[in-house]
Design a protein around this motif. Sequence first.
Motif, PDB file in Angstrom:
ATOM      1  N   ALA A   1      -5.352   0.080  -6.574  1.00 28.45           N
ATOM      2  CA  ALA A   1      -6.552   0.911  -6.442  1.00 28.45           C
ATOM      3  C   ALA A   1      -6.421   1.872  -5.267  1.00 28.45           C
ATOM      4  O   ALA A   1      -6.952   2.985  -5.301  1.00 28.45           O
ATOM      5  CB  ALA A   1      -7.792   0.027  -6.267  1.00 28.45           C
ATOM      6  N   PHE A   2      -5.704   1.445  -4.224  1.00 23.68           N
ATOM      7  CA  PHE A   2      -5.598   2.242  -3.003  1.00 23.68           C
ATOM      8  C   PHE A   2      -4.778   3.510  -3.206  1.00 23.68           C
ATOM      9  O   PHE A   2      -5.193   4.603  -2.782  1.00 23.68           O
ATOM     10  CB  PHE A   2      -4.972   1.398  -1.897  1.00 23.68           C
ATOM     11  CG  PHE A   2      -4.756   2.148  -0.611  1.00 23.68           C
ATOM     12  CD1 PHE A   2      -5.798   2.338   0.280  1.00 23.68           C
ATOM     13  CD2 PHE A   2      -3.506   2.676  -0.287  1.00 23.68           C
ATOM     14  CE1 PHE A   2      -5.603   3.029   1.472  1.00 23.68           C
ATOM     15  CE2 PHE A   2      -3.301   3.360   0.891  1.00 23.68           C
ATOM     16  CZ  PHE A   2      -4.354   3.547   1.776  1.00 23.68           C
TER      17      PHE A   2
ATOM     18  N   LEU B   1       0.830  -1.210   0.000  1.00 25.28           N
ATOM     19  CA  LEU B   1       0.000   0.000   0.000  1.00 25.28           C
ATOM     20  C   LEU B   1       0.859   1.251   0.000  1.00 25.28           C
ATOM     21  O   LEU B   1       0.551   2.231  -0.693  1.00 25.28           O
ATOM     22  CB  LEU B   1      -0.934  -0.005   1.214  1.00 25.28           C
ATOM     23  CG  LEU B   1      -1.972  -1.135   1.265  1.00 25.28           C
ATOM     24  CD1 LEU B   1      -2.810  -1.035   2.535  1.00 25.28           C
ATOM     25  CD2 LEU B   1      -2.875  -1.108   0.036  1.00 25.28           C
ATOM     26  N   LEU B   2       1.954   1.232   0.756  1.00 26.76           N
ATOM     27  CA  LEU B   2       2.865   2.379   0.764  1.00 26.76           C
ATOM     28  C   LEU B   2       3.544   2.552  -0.594  1.00 26.76           C
ATOM     29  O   LEU B   2       3.695   3.677  -1.082  1.00 26.76           O
ATOM     30  CB  LEU B   2       3.924   2.203   1.853  1.00 26.76           C
ATOM     31  CG  LEU B   2       3.482   2.451   3.295  1.00 26.76           C
ATOM     32  CD1 LEU B   2       4.622   2.112   4.260  1.00 26.76           C
ATOM     33  CD2 LEU B   2       3.050   3.901   3.487  1.00 26.76           C
ATOM     34  N   GLY B   3       3.949   1.443  -1.206  1.00 23.68           N
ATOM     35  CA  GLY B   3       4.592   1.527  -2.516  1.00 23.68           C
ATOM     36  C   GLY B   3       3.678   2.142  -3.558  1.00 23.68           C
ATOM     37  O   GLY B   3       4.103   2.984  -4.363  1.00 23.68           O
ATOM     38  N   SER B   4       2.410   1.755  -3.545  1.00 23.69           N
ATOM     39  CA  SER B   4       1.446   2.310  -4.483  1.00 23.69           C
ATOM     40  C   SER B   4       1.226   3.795  -4.231  1.00 23.69           C
ATOM     41  O   SER B   4       1.177   4.604  -5.178  1.00 23.69           O
ATOM     42  CB  SER B   4       0.113   1.561  -4.369  1.00 23.69           C
ATOM     43  OG  SER B   4      -0.872   2.132  -5.196  1.00 23.69           O
ATOM     44  N   THR B   5       1.113   4.169  -2.964  1.00 21.40           N
ATOM     45  CA  THR B   5       0.875   5.572  -2.619  1.00 21.40           C
ATOM     46  C   THR B   5       2.042   6.449  -3.019  1.00 21.40           C
ATOM     47  O   THR B   5       1.864   7.526  -3.610  1.00 21.40           O
ATOM     48  CB  THR B   5       0.608   5.709  -1.108  1.00 21.40           C
ATOM     49  OG1 THR B   5      -0.521   4.904  -0.757  1.00 21.40           O
ATOM     50  CG2 THR B   5       0.341   7.160  -0.736  1.00 21.40           C
ATOM     51  N   VAL B   6       3.252   6.009  -2.717  1.00 19.43           N
ATOM     52  CA  VAL B   6       4.451   6.791  -3.070  1.00 19.43           C
ATOM     53  C   VAL B   6       4.569   6.920  -4.589  1.00 19.43           C
ATOM     54  O   VAL B   6       4.917   7.987  -5.110  1.00 19.43           O
ATOM     55  CB  VAL B   6       5.715   6.153  -2.469  1.00 19.43           C
ATOM     56  CG1 VAL B   6       6.973   6.825  -3.005  1.00 19.43           C
ATOM     57  CG2 VAL B   6       5.684   6.243  -0.947  1.00 19.43           C
ATOM     58  N   ALA B   7       4.267   5.847  -5.324  1.00 17.59           N
ATOM     59  CA  ALA B   7       4.321   5.901  -6.786  1.00 17.59           C
ATOM     60  C   ALA B   7       3.367   6.962  -7.327  1.00 17.59           C
ATOM     61  O   ALA B   7       3.722   7.743  -8.226  1.00 17.59           O
ATOM     62  CB  ALA B   7       3.986   4.536  -7.380  1.00 17.59           C
TER      63      ALA B   7
ATOM     64  N   TYR C   1     -12.728  -3.012  -5.060  1.00 22.49           N
ATOM     65  CA  TYR C   1     -11.375  -3.390  -5.431  1.00 22.49           C
ATOM     66  C   TYR C   1     -10.596  -4.014  -4.273  1.00 22.49           C
ATOM     67  O   TYR C   1      -9.411  -4.329  -4.426  1.00 22.49           O
ATOM     68  CB  TYR C   1     -10.661  -2.167  -6.014  1.00 22.49           C
ATOM     69  CG  TYR C   1     -11.439  -1.612  -7.186  1.00 22.49           C
ATOM     70  CD1 TYR C   1     -11.443  -2.280  -8.399  1.00 22.49           C
ATOM     71  CD2 TYR C   1     -12.226  -0.463  -7.054  1.00 22.49           C
ATOM     72  CE1 TYR C   1     -12.197  -1.806  -9.467  1.00 22.49           C
ATOM     73  CE2 TYR C   1     -12.975   0.017  -8.114  1.00 22.49           C
ATOM     74  CZ  TYR C   1     -12.955  -0.671  -9.317  1.00 22.49           C
ATOM     75  OH  TYR C   1     -13.704  -0.203 -10.380  1.00 22.49           O
ATOM     76  N   TRP C   2     -11.281  -4.170  -3.146  1.00 26.76           N
ATOM     77  CA  TRP C   2     -10.763  -4.977  -2.034  1.00 26.76           C
ATOM     78  C   TRP C   2     -11.531  -6.298  -1.958  1.00 26.76           C
ATOM     79  O   TRP C   2     -10.919  -7.367  -1.912  1.00 26.76           O
ATOM     80  CB  TRP C   2     -10.895  -4.214  -0.708  1.00 26.76           C
ATOM     81  CG  TRP C   2      -9.850  -3.161  -0.538  1.00 26.76           C
ATOM     82  CD1 TRP C   2      -9.900  -1.882  -0.978  1.00 26.76           C
ATOM     83  CD2 TRP C   2      -8.585  -3.316   0.116  1.00 26.76           C
ATOM     84  NE1 TRP C   2      -8.747  -1.211  -0.639  1.00 26.76           N
ATOM     85  CE2 TRP C   2      -7.932  -2.060   0.030  1.00 26.76           C
ATOM     86  CE3 TRP C   2      -7.959  -4.377   0.769  1.00 26.76           C
ATOM     87  CZ2 TRP C   2      -6.661  -1.873   0.578  1.00 26.76           C
ATOM     88  CZ3 TRP C   2      -6.696  -4.179   1.314  1.00 26.76           C
ATOM     89  CH2 TRP C   2      -6.054  -2.931   1.207  1.00 26.76           C
TER      90      TRP C   2
END
Length: 249
Positions: A202-203, A111-117, A218-219
Amino acid sequence: MPISRIAIGTTEEVTHPTTLKAAIAEFISTLIFVFAGQGSGIAFNKLTDNGAATPAGLVAASIAHGFALFVAVAVGANISGGHVNPAVTFGAFVGGNITLFRAIWYWIAQLLGSTVACLLLQFTTSMATGTFGLTSGVGVWQAVVLEIVMTFGLVYTVYATAVDPKKGTLGTIAPIAIGFIVGANILVGGAFDGASMNPAIAFGPALVSWNWTHHWIYWVGPLIGGGIAGVVYEIFFISHTHEPLASDY
């Protein structure tokens, strides 16, 4: 039965260096995947004046996500198993192939990786990342079932090519097989609900844009699909004489 193989893990595992390294690998792999996948949509919109929702845009998204996932899985495979997806991690958990404590680290990292991206894309392009949503005529439960089926196919592929101890040399093509099934499923579901198959991708966009419309789909869909795939493959195709793989694939 897979349920008998589910493990919580130990408190020592939470801070063990291998667990932390695996979480970092999941963070980086997910960042790579989301940055390339979301970035391709942003670039296509810029070049075509918001034409990402066209047949050409769908093909471009399929190719970009397939290629990026191939790389993201490959670079993380030897460290974390290259899950890059909370649904894959959940499927591995219900099959007894990863402990709950380790899975929680993976979910946080993904989730952090997606948000930072998404934050990096917003900063570098000055354009908003695209959130997942339903197109006209698609009901919420239709989208849930679509996500279940597509994610089942994805996690089933992960089990067959990466988890199954009988995979042999087939394991060498696991990243490309996983990338291919995601790319193919985007061609199927992209025009209806965006074809997420992955709560993390999605997050990040939803958080950065603060748009949570239908986000639960999407969850719920991917986690159900991933869980079913893990249970089905474990029950019917994996010999239960092998030891549970508590750390990763």
